[in-house]
Write a protein that holds these residues in place. Structure first.
Motif, PDB file in Angstrom:
ATOM      1  N   GLU A 175       0.836  -1.229   0.000  1.00 48.47           N
ATOM      2  CA  GLU A 175       0.000   0.000   0.000  1.00 48.47           C
ATOM      3  C   GLU A 175       0.855   1.256   0.000  1.00 48.47           C
ATOM      4  OE1 GLU A 175       0.402  -2.470   2.219  1.00 48.47           O
ATOM      5  OE2 GLU A 175      -0.898  -1.932   3.901  1.00 48.47           O
ATOM      6  N   GLU A 176       2.107   1.152   0.527  1.00 48.41           N
ATOM      7  CA  GLU A 176       2.993   2.324   0.587  1.00 48.41           C
ATOM      8  C   GLU A 176       3.796   2.486  -0.702  1.00 48.41           C
ATOM      9  OE1 GLU A 176       2.844   3.980   3.507  1.00 48.41           O
ATOM     10  OE2 GLU A 176       1.476   2.444   4.252  1.00 48.41           O
ATOM     11  N   GLY A 177       3.667   1.534  -1.618  1.00 51.22           N
ATOM     12  CA  GLY A 177       4.402   1.631  -2.878  1.00 51.22           C
ATOM     13  C   GLY A 177       5.718   0.881  -2.879  1.00 51.22           C
ATOM     14  N   ALA A 178       6.030   0.147  -1.774  1.00 44.36           N
ATOM     15  CA  ALA A 178       7.286  -0.631  -1.731  1.00 44.36           C
ATOM     16  C   ALA A 178       7.105  -1.917  -2.533  1.00 44.36           C
ATOM     17  CB  ALA A 178       7.643  -0.960  -0.286  1.00 44.36           C
ATOM     18  N   ASP A 179       8.024  -2.167  -3.462  1.00 51.46           N
ATOM     19  CA  ASP A 179       7.842  -3.368  -4.282  1.00 51.46           C
ATOM     20  C   ASP A 179       8.548  -4.580  -3.681  1.00 51.46           C
ATOM     21  OD1 ASP A 179      10.527  -3.280  -5.177  1.00 51.46           O
ATOM     22  OD2 ASP A 179       9.959  -1.954  -6.826  1.00 51.46           O
ATOM     23  N   ASN A 180       8.187  -5.739  -4.168  1.00 60.47           N
ATOM     24  CA  ASN A 180       8.628  -7.009  -3.605  1.00 60.47           C
ATOM     25  C   ASN A 180       8.752  -8.042  -4.722  1.00 60.47           C
ATOM     26  OD1 ASN A 180       8.639  -8.232  -0.625  1.00 60.47           O
ATOM     27  ND2 ASN A 180       7.956  -9.812  -2.044  1.00 60.47           N
ATOM     28  N   LEU A 181       9.731  -8.930  -4.586  1.00 67.02           N
ATOM     29  CA  LEU A 181       9.926  -9.976  -5.598  1.00 67.02           C
ATOM     30  C   LEU A 181      10.398 -11.246  -4.896  1.00 67.02           C
ATOM     31  CD1 LEU A 181      10.130 -10.659  -8.679  1.00 67.02           C
ATOM     32  CD2 LEU A 181      12.508  -9.871  -8.567  1.00 67.02           C
ATOM     33  N   ALA A 182       9.725 -12.371  -5.131  1.00 70.16           N
ATOM     34  CA  ALA A 182      10.121 -13.631  -4.477  1.00 70.16           C
ATOM     35  C   ALA A 182       9.641 -14.822  -5.300  1.00 70.16           C
ATOM     36  CB  ALA A 182       9.537 -13.704  -3.065  1.00 70.16           C
ATOM     37  N   PRO A 183      10.400 -15.945  -5.230  1.00 69.71           N
ATOM     38  CA  PRO A 183      10.008 -17.148  -5.971  1.00 69.71           C
ATOM     39  C   PRO A 183       9.056 -18.049  -5.175  1.00 69.71           C
ATOM     40  CG  PRO A 183      12.219 -17.435  -5.068  1.00 69.71           C
ATOM     41  CD  PRO A 183      11.739 -16.097  -4.592  1.00 69.71           C
ATOM     42  N   PHE A 184       8.119 -18.667  -5.881  1.00 71.56           N
ATOM     43  CA  PHE A 184       7.154 -19.608  -5.286  1.00 71.56           C
ATOM     44  C   PHE A 184       7.015 -20.809  -6.218  1.00 71.56           C
ATOM     45  CE2 PHE A 184       5.472 -17.354  -1.629  1.00 71.56           C
ATOM     46  CZ  PHE A 184       6.037 -16.103  -1.835  1.00 71.56           C
ATOM     47  N   SER A 185       7.397 -21.985  -5.715  1.00 68.53           N
ATOM     48  CA  SER A 185       7.299 -23.180  -6.574  1.00 68.53           C
ATOM     49  C   SER A 185       6.090 -24.046  -6.215  1.00 68.53           C
ATOM     50  CB  SER A 185       8.585 -24.000  -6.506  1.00 68.53           C
ATOM     51  OG  SER A 185       8.783 -24.469  -5.206  1.00 68.53           O
ATOM     52  N   SER A 186       5.363 -23.647  -5.189  1.00 64.24           N
ATOM     53  CA  SER A 186       4.062 -24.283  -4.975  1.00 64.24           C
ATOM     54  C   SER A 186       3.114 -23.449  -5.835  1.00 64.24           C
ATOM     55  CB  SER A 186       3.685 -24.236  -3.499  1.00 64.24           C
ATOM     56  OG  SER A 186       2.478 -24.925  -3.313  1.00 64.24           O
ATOM     57  N   TYR A 187       3.144 -23.736  -7.123  1.00 65.43           N
ATOM     58  CA  TYR A 187       2.565 -22.836  -8.131  1.00 65.43           C
ATOM     59  C   TYR A 187       2.121 -23.645  -9.342  1.00 65.43           C
ATOM     60  CZ  TYR A 187       3.199 -20.153 -12.469  1.00 65.43           C
ATOM     61  OH  TYR A 187       3.059 -19.630 -13.715  1.00 65.43           O
ATOM     62  N   ASN A 188       1.011 -23.244  -9.908  1.00 65.95           N
ATOM     63  CA  ASN A 188       0.562 -23.867 -11.154  1.00 65.95           C
ATOM     64  C   ASN A 188      -0.597 -23.061 -11.738  1.00 65.95           C
ATOM     65  OD1 ASN A 188       0.310 -25.960 -13.205  1.00 65.95           O
ATOM     66  ND2 ASN A 188       1.308 -27.279 -11.699  1.00 65.95           N
ATOM     67  N   TYR A 189      -1.116 -23.519 -12.887  1.00 66.58           N
ATOM     68  CA  TYR A 189      -2.334 -22.898 -13.386  1.00 66.58           C
ATOM     69  C   TYR A 189      -3.508 -23.807 -13.041  1.00 66.58           C
ATOM     70  CZ  TYR A 189      -2.767 -26.036 -17.426  1.00 66.58           C
ATOM     71  OH  TYR A 189      -2.922 -27.128 -18.229  1.00 66.58           O
ATOM     72  N   VAL A 190      -4.688 -23.216 -12.977  1.00 67.11           N
ATOM     73  CA  VAL A 190      -5.899 -23.988 -12.691  1.00 67.11           C
ATOM     74  C   VAL A 190      -6.736 -24.098 -13.953  1.00 67.11           C
ATOM     75  CG1 VAL A 190      -7.994 -24.115 -11.276  1.00 67.11           C
ATOM     76  CG2 VAL A 190      -5.923 -23.067 -10.349  1.00 67.11           C
ATOM     77  N   SER A 191      -6.880 -22.997 -14.650  1.00 63.20           N
ATOM     78  CA  SER A 191      -7.636 -23.013 -15.914  1.00 63.20           C
ATOM     79  C   SER A 191      -6.807 -22.245 -16.927  1.00 63.20           C
ATOM     80  CB  SER A 191      -9.014 -22.375 -15.739  1.00 63.20           C
ATOM     81  OG  SER A 191      -8.879 -21.061 -15.252  1.00 63.20           O
ATOM     82  N   SER A 192      -6.995 -22.575 -18.206  1.00 64.94           N
ATOM     83  CA  SER A 192      -6.116 -21.970 -19.204  1.00 64.94           C
ATOM     84  C   SER A 192      -6.832 -21.100 -20.233  1.00 64.94           C
ATOM     85  CB  SER A 192      -5.302 -23.055 -19.919  1.00 64.94           C
ATOM     86  OG  SER A 192      -6.146 -24.002 -20.511  1.00 64.94           O
ATOM     87  N   SER A 193      -8.046 -21.441 -20.644  1.00 63.86           N
ATOM     88  CA  SER A 193      -8.680 -20.608 -21.675  1.00 63.86           C
ATOM     89  C   SER A 193      -9.152 -19.285 -21.062  1.00 63.86           C
ATOM     90  CB  SER A 193      -9.835 -21.331 -22.355  1.00 63.86           C
ATOM     91  OG  SER A 193     -10.804 -21.700 -21.419  1.00 63.86           O
ATOM     92  N   ARG A 194      -9.546 -19.323 -19.798  1.00 64.42           N
ATOM     93  CA  ARG A 194      -9.722 -18.097 -19.018  1.00 64.42           C
ATOM     94  C   ARG A 194      -8.749 -18.258 -17.859  1.00 64.42           C
ATOM     95  NH1 ARG A 194     -15.642 -16.707 -17.555  1.00 64.42           N
ATOM     96  NH2 ARG A 194     -15.701 -18.850 -16.887  1.00 64.42           N
ATOM     97  N   PRO A 195      -7.485 -17.888 -18.069  1.00 61.05           N
ATOM     98  CA  PRO A 195      -6.413 -18.370 -17.192  1.00 61.05           C
ATOM     99  C   PRO A 195      -6.504 -17.891 -15.739  1.00 61.05           C
ATOM    100  CG  PRO A 195      -5.532 -17.380 -19.200  1.00 61.05           C
ATOM    101  CD  PRO A 195      -6.983 -17.065 -19.179  1.00 61.05           C
ATOM    102  N   VAL A 196      -6.400 -18.864 -14.858  1.00 62.75           N
ATOM    103  CA  VAL A 196      -6.272 -18.610 -13.422  1.00 62.75           C
ATOM    104  C   VAL A 196      -5.046 -19.387 -12.951  1.00 62.75           C
ATOM    105  CG1 VAL A 196      -7.312 -19.022 -11.146  1.00 62.75           C
ATOM    106  CG2 VAL A 196      -8.740 -18.206 -13.034  1.00 62.75           C
TER     107      VAL A 196
END
Ligand SMILES: Cc1cc2nc3c(=O)[nH]c(=O)nc-3n(C[C@H](O)[C@H](O)[C@H](O)COP(=O)(O)O)c2cc1C
Length: 196
Positions: A34-55
């Motif tokens: 909310e203050e505008g501070a940016d953040n970057l981190a890796p997450f490998s518990s990750y995937n897609y759920v739907s692809s034609s309307r991607p989530v």
């Protein structure tokens, strides 16, 4: 070895799951607070759920005492996050951004990652990522000690270098995956191709 889940400690279960579910894709997630501070981190518990309307989804500990990790917190508070695809040239920088740093310190600066603006969300993206997906929050679901965060993809950035005839060419996209323990892998298509 035959192992009943009830005979294993949480750590033992976790080790087996994280070695069995491999290689895992890595979402290099950029957010802003909310203050505008940016953040970057890796997450490998990750995937897609739907692809034609991607989530897509990632998950992170609810961290009862210490609270959520910055990425999950920012995604919930701002309703936005960007998933940057990790390729071989970024492997070490990506790993560096997993360092625990205070919320007001940017991992973009820590790991010398170039930022670029997103089109549909306020979070920055990794300027040199082969692919970035800008997402808005779809929902979040608590599962045991984890919070699963789901995002709707609103915008794609795809680097020209990974395209052939305007489509992503997997022989040009050297995606990094996570294995069990401290290991990574880099995707190189095998010679056997899907038949059906
Ligand atoms: C390759 C890799 C994958 C990771 N995957 C996850 C994950 O799926 N969930 C998670 O909570 N932490 C994961 N981590 C650890 C986070 O990146 C680390 O805790 C980071 O400091 C979180 O940053 P943040 O607090 O800025 O969100 C992973 C780390 C690495 C190196």
């Amino acid at each position: 070895m035959e192992l009943d889940i009830d005979d294993l400690t949480p750590r033992e279960r976790s080790r087996i799951v994280k070695s069995a579910v491999t290689p895992r894709p890595i979402a290099w997630i950029s957010t802003v607070d909310e203050e505008g501070a940016d953040n970057l981190a890796p997450f490998s518990s990750y995937n897609y759920v739907s692809s034609s309307r991607p989530v897509v989804l990632f998950n992170s500990p609810t961290g009862d005492a210490g609270g959520l990790k910055d990425t999950a917190r920012n995604a919930l508070v701002t309703g936005e996050f960007a998933v940057n695809v990790v390729t071989e040239p970024h492997l070490e920088q990506m790993d560096h951004t997993s360092a625990p740093v205070p919320a007001n310190e940017s991992e973009f600066d820590l790991a010398s990652v170039r930022r670029a603006e997103c089109r549909r969300i306020d979070a920055p993206r990794v300027a040199d990522a082969a692919v970035t997906m800008e997402c808005t929050l779809y929902d979040s679901i608590s599962i045991h000690d984890r919070l699963m965060v789901l995002g709707v993809v609103q915008y794609f950035h795809v680097a020209a270098e990974v395209l052939t005839d305007d489509e992503i060419d997997m022989t040009k996209l050297e995606t990094v995956g996570r294995l069990g323990g401290p290991y990574y892998t880099v995707a190189t298509p095998g010679t056997f191709k899907r038949r059906f």
